[in-house]
Design a protein around this motif. Structure first.
Motif, PDB file in Angstrom:
ATOM      1  N   GLY A 205       0.789  -1.225  -0.043  1.00 18.97           N
ATOM      2  CA  GLY A 205      -0.082  -0.008   0.140  1.00 18.97           C
ATOM      3  C   GLY A 205       0.681   1.362   0.080  1.00 18.97           C
ATOM      4  N   ALA A 206       2.050   0.977   0.023  1.00 16.96           N
ATOM      5  CA  ALA A 206       2.961   2.524   0.104  1.00 16.96           C
ATOM      6  C   ALA A 206       2.967   3.110  -1.295  1.00 16.96           C
ATOM      7  CB  ALA A 206       4.457   1.881   0.374  1.00 16.96           C
ATOM      8  N   TYR A 207       3.309   4.254  -1.353  1.00 21.25           N
ATOM      9  CA  TYR A 207       3.394   5.131  -2.386  1.00 21.25           C
ATOM     10  C   TYR A 207       4.401   6.292  -2.252  1.00 21.25           C
ATOM     11  CZ  TYR A 207       1.112   9.365  -0.210  1.00 21.25           C
ATOM     12  OH  TYR A 207       0.865  10.278   0.689  1.00 21.25           O
ATOM     13  N   SER A 208       5.030   6.741  -3.399  1.00 17.96           N
ATOM     14  CA  SER A 208       6.232   7.748  -3.192  1.00 17.96           C
ATOM     15  C   SER A 208       6.117   8.788  -4.477  1.00 17.96           C
ATOM     16  CB  SER A 208       7.604   6.923  -3.135  1.00 17.96           C
ATOM     17  OG  SER A 208       8.488   7.928  -2.977  1.00 17.96           O
ATOM     18  N   LEU A 209       6.170  10.004  -3.957  1.00 17.60           N
ATOM     19  CA  LEU A 209       6.120  11.171  -5.137  1.00 17.60           C
ATOM     20  C   LEU A 209       7.358  11.781  -4.957  1.00 17.60           C
ATOM     21  CD1 LEU A 209       2.470  12.088  -4.420  1.00 17.60           C
ATOM     22  CD2 LEU A 209       3.315  10.640  -6.372  1.00 17.60           C
ATOM     23  N   LEU A 210       8.177  11.960  -6.157  1.00 15.26           N
ATOM     24  CA  LEU A 210       9.343  12.855  -6.033  1.00 15.26           C
ATOM     25  C   LEU A 210       8.716  14.211  -6.674  1.00 15.26           C
ATOM     26  CD1 LEU A 210      12.076  10.503  -7.046  1.00 15.26           C
ATOM     27  CD2 LEU A 210      11.625  11.217  -4.883  1.00 15.26           C
ATOM     28  N   LEU A 211       8.809  15.148  -5.925  1.00 16.61           N
ATOM     29  CA  LEU A 211       8.598  16.940  -6.340  1.00 16.61           C
ATOM     30  C   LEU A 211       9.422  17.748  -5.973  1.00 16.61           C
ATOM     31  CD1 LEU A 211       4.984  16.176  -4.457  1.00 16.61           C
ATOM     32  CD2 LEU A 211       5.407  16.312  -7.145  1.00 16.61           C
ATOM     33  N   ASP A 212       9.420  18.889  -6.876  1.00 19.76           N
ATOM     34  CA  ASP A 212      10.191  20.081  -6.755  1.00 19.76           C
ATOM     35  C   ASP A 212       9.550  20.463  -5.669  1.00 19.76           C
ATOM     36  OD1 ASP A 212      11.448  19.141  -9.056  1.00 19.76           O
ATOM     37  OD2 ASP A 212      10.498  20.740 -10.405  1.00 19.76           O
ATOM     38  N   PRO A 213      10.416  21.459  -4.844  1.00 11.60           N
ATOM     39  CA  PRO A 213       9.973  22.413  -3.772  1.00 11.60           C
ATOM     40  C   PRO A 213       8.729  23.166  -4.369  1.00 11.60           C
ATOM     41  CG  PRO A 213      12.432  22.412  -3.822  1.00 11.60           C
ATOM     42  CD  PRO A 213      11.899  21.766  -5.151  1.00 11.60           C
ATOM     43  N   GLY A 214       7.705  23.339  -3.407  1.00  9.09           N
ATOM     44  CA  GLY A 214       6.619  23.947  -3.750  1.00  9.09           C
ATOM     45  C   GLY A 214       5.524  23.438  -2.981  1.00  9.09           C
ATOM     46  N   LYS A 215       4.245  24.161  -3.470  1.00  8.93           N
ATOM     47  CA  LYS A 215       2.914  23.846  -2.777  1.00  8.93           C
ATOM     48  C   LYS A 215       2.318  22.754  -3.443  1.00  8.93           C
ATOM     49  CE  LYS A 215       2.703  28.005  -0.125  1.00  8.93           C
ATOM     50  NZ  LYS A 215       2.772  27.584   1.166  1.00  8.93           N
ATOM     51  N   TYR A 216       1.546  22.008  -2.949  1.00  6.85           N
ATOM     52  CA  TYR A 216       0.985  20.751  -3.566  1.00  6.85           C
ATOM     53  C   TYR A 216      -0.207  20.315  -2.995  1.00  6.85           C
ATOM     54  CZ  TYR A 216       5.327  20.316  -5.979  1.00  6.85           C
ATOM     55  OH  TYR A 216       6.498  20.533  -6.885  1.00  6.85           O
ATOM     56  N   ILE A 217      -1.190  19.931  -3.781  1.00  6.02           N
ATOM     57  CA  ILE A 217      -2.640  19.259  -3.260  1.00  6.02           C
ATOM     58  C   ILE A 217      -2.239  17.675  -3.598  1.00  6.02           C
ATOM     59  CG2 ILE A 217      -5.167  18.687  -3.396  1.00  6.02           C
ATOM     60  CD1 ILE A 217      -4.324  21.666  -2.086  1.00  6.02           C
ATOM     61  N   VAL A 218      -2.294  16.815  -2.766  1.00 13.46           N
ATOM     62  CA  VAL A 218      -1.906  15.412  -2.794  1.00 13.46           C
ATOM     63  C   VAL A 218      -3.525  14.431  -2.660  1.00 13.46           C
ATOM     64  CG1 VAL A 218      -0.797  13.472  -2.222  1.00 13.46           C
ATOM     65  CG2 VAL A 218       0.327  15.619  -2.318  1.00 13.46           C
ATOM     66  N   VAL A 219      -3.920  13.847  -3.438  1.00 18.10           N
ATOM     67  CA  VAL A 219      -5.126  12.959  -3.399  1.00 18.10           C
ATOM     68  C   VAL A 219      -4.972  11.883  -3.902  1.00 18.10           C
ATOM     69  CG1 VAL A 219      -6.648  15.207  -3.477  1.00 18.10           C
ATOM     70  CG2 VAL A 219      -6.133  14.025  -5.730  1.00 18.10           C
ATOM     71  N   GLU A 220      -6.175  10.867  -3.561  1.00 18.31           N
ATOM     72  CA  GLU A 220      -6.230   9.764  -4.277  1.00 18.31           C
ATOM     73  C   GLU A 220      -7.370   9.454  -5.413  1.00 18.31           C
ATOM     74  OE1 GLU A 220      -7.593   6.968  -1.236  1.00 18.31           O
ATOM     75  OE2 GLU A 220      -9.431   7.933  -0.816  1.00 18.31           O
ATOM     76  N   THR A 221      -7.093   8.711  -6.060  1.00 20.13           N
ATOM     77  CA  THR A 221      -8.009   8.283  -7.262  1.00 20.13           C
ATOM     78  C   THR A 221      -9.260   7.326  -6.624  1.00 20.13           C
ATOM     79  OG1 THR A 221      -6.714   8.837  -9.118  1.00 20.13           O
ATOM     80  CG2 THR A 221      -8.834   7.751  -9.636  1.00 20.13           C
ATOM     81  N   LEU A 222     -10.419   7.714  -6.491  1.00 18.45           N
ATOM     82  CA  LEU A 222     -11.325   6.911  -6.009  1.00 18.45           C
ATOM     83  C   LEU A 222     -11.564   5.666  -6.627  1.00 18.45           C
ATOM     84  CD1 LEU A 222     -13.878   9.210  -4.353  1.00 18.45           C
ATOM     85  CD2 LEU A 222     -12.117   7.977  -3.178  1.00 18.45           C
ATOM     86  N   GLN A 223     -12.099   4.360  -6.182  1.00 19.78           N
ATOM     87  CA  GLN A 223     -12.428   3.227  -6.817  1.00 19.78           C
ATOM     88  C   GLN A 223     -13.958   2.860  -6.348  1.00 19.78           C
ATOM     89  OE1 GLN A 223      -9.472  -0.091  -6.745  1.00 19.78           O
ATOM     90  NE2 GLN A 223      -7.900   1.204  -6.939  1.00 19.78           N
TER      91      GLN A 223
END
Length: 346
Positions: A205-223
């Motif tokens: 169930g693990a996820y990892s996102l590599l992102l540049d510095p900044g502001k983000y909204i992190v969401v899941e895609t519903l099933q």
């Protein structure tokens, strides 16, 4: 001058020209918020190589200039400072990139190496130096990507915490969108701009996102047939349920090299409560052969505080679900995880 003079001759115009070396200097720093300015938590970076290449005056590093080799090099000191001593002339000043680092670039830098010759950065300075000149504040800004990670899990008791029998869910997509207006909520325009990063959860169930510095909204895609708990640390970042994404997630600000862990998503499936309503002719509490199903009876489910007894307050709150038995006497409730009292209406 080597001269031969004759009687009475005046030999003029025999001049002597000298120059002093010019100095080019600046700072190499970690740009924590990738804004191209030395501010906030930014710090100098040691042991980065800065090079000067002789330029033909067009302000762009050519292959021939690169192949000719640098006119001067320096390694930044413990404060990130460098210094190049150069004769008067035109130069291209660039940094040697290092693995895992990206250019911001500094607000004063320009694209002097657009063709990316060698392992040099694209951004730097095209300068003309005169004798004795000191050219300061020619800085280089870099950042490392940040990591956003967490677990996507089945929240068996829908309490928004990873505990008990909860287990990771594989094959769920987690997406980060740039929070362009920095309001902490997902907008349609931000979705239209495309994802900054996405990942599919692994077997744990693990996820990892590599992102540049900044502001983000992190969401899941519903099933289909799954519902958000949500996890105790999430907030309502998509209140309008845009794009098939969950309402709950994370509004985050990431800095260079940061690891933001424990950003979990909790979901559950509804449970099914079902049974049969029948005419117990011999009053033994068992449906015997020949005892008929009873259609048209109302069955209700009330939320329970866990003591297993229907109380006045729970009754007054009203049923969370009701069903009428069908021709076979069957009723069915689709209920969120939790405690319930299930009763019939006499």
């Amino acid at each position: 001058y080597a001269i031969t003079l004759e009687s009475g001759e005046v030999d003029a115009g025999n001049d002597f020209a000298n120059y002093q070396m010019a100095v080019k200097r600046g700072k190499k720093y970690e740009d924590f918020n990738a804004d191209g300015m030395f501010n906030g938590n930014d710090v100098g970076l040691e042991n980065w190589e800065i090079r000067a290449y002789a330029d033909d005056g067009d302000g762009v590093l050519s292959m021939a200039e690169f192949n000719a080799g640098p006119a001067a090099t320096d390694l930044t000191n413990s404060n990130g400072n460098y210094r190049l001593d150069l004769g008067p002339g035109d130069y291209i000043i660039v940094e040697v990139l290092q693995n895992g680092w990206f250019e911001s670039p500094d607000a004063d830098a320009t694209e002097v190496n657009p063709n990316g010759f060698g392992d040099l950065g694209k951004y730097g300075y095209a300068i003309s130096l005169e004798s004795g000149e000191v050219d300061r504040n020619n800085d280089f800004a870099n950042f490392q990507q940040a990591e956003k990670k967490g677990i996507k899990y089945e929240d068996f008791n829908a309490d928004g915490m990873f505990n008990g029998n909860d287990a990771g869910l594989q094959g769920w997509t987690i997406t980060a969108f740039a929070d362009a207006n920095m309001d902490g909520e997902l907008q349609q325009s931000e979705i239209n701009a495309g994802a900054a990063a996405s990942d599919v959860t692994d077997a744990n169930g693990a996820y990892s996102l590599l992102l540049d510095p900044g502001k983000y909204i992190v969401v899941e895609t519903l099933q289909t047939d799954w519902f958000e708990s949500p996890d105790a640390d999430t907030t309502q970042v998509n209140p309008n349920s845009l794009g098939g994404f969950g309402q709950y997630g994370y509004a985050i600000t990431l800095e260079s090299g940061e690891v933001d862990a424990g950003n979990d998503f909790a979901n559950f499936q509804q449970a099914i409560k079902r049974g049969t309503k029948f005419h117990d002719e011999d009053r033994d509490g068992i449906r015997d052969e020949g005892e008929d199903a009873l259609a048209g009876w109302e069955i209700r489910a009330y939320a329970d505080d866990g003591d297993g007894i229907l109380e006045q307050a729970e009754f007054d709150a009203g049923p969370v679900a009701t069903d009428i038995t069908n021709a076979n006497g069957i009723y069915r409730f689709d209920l969120n995880p939790g405690d319930y009292i299930v009763v019939e209406v006499l």
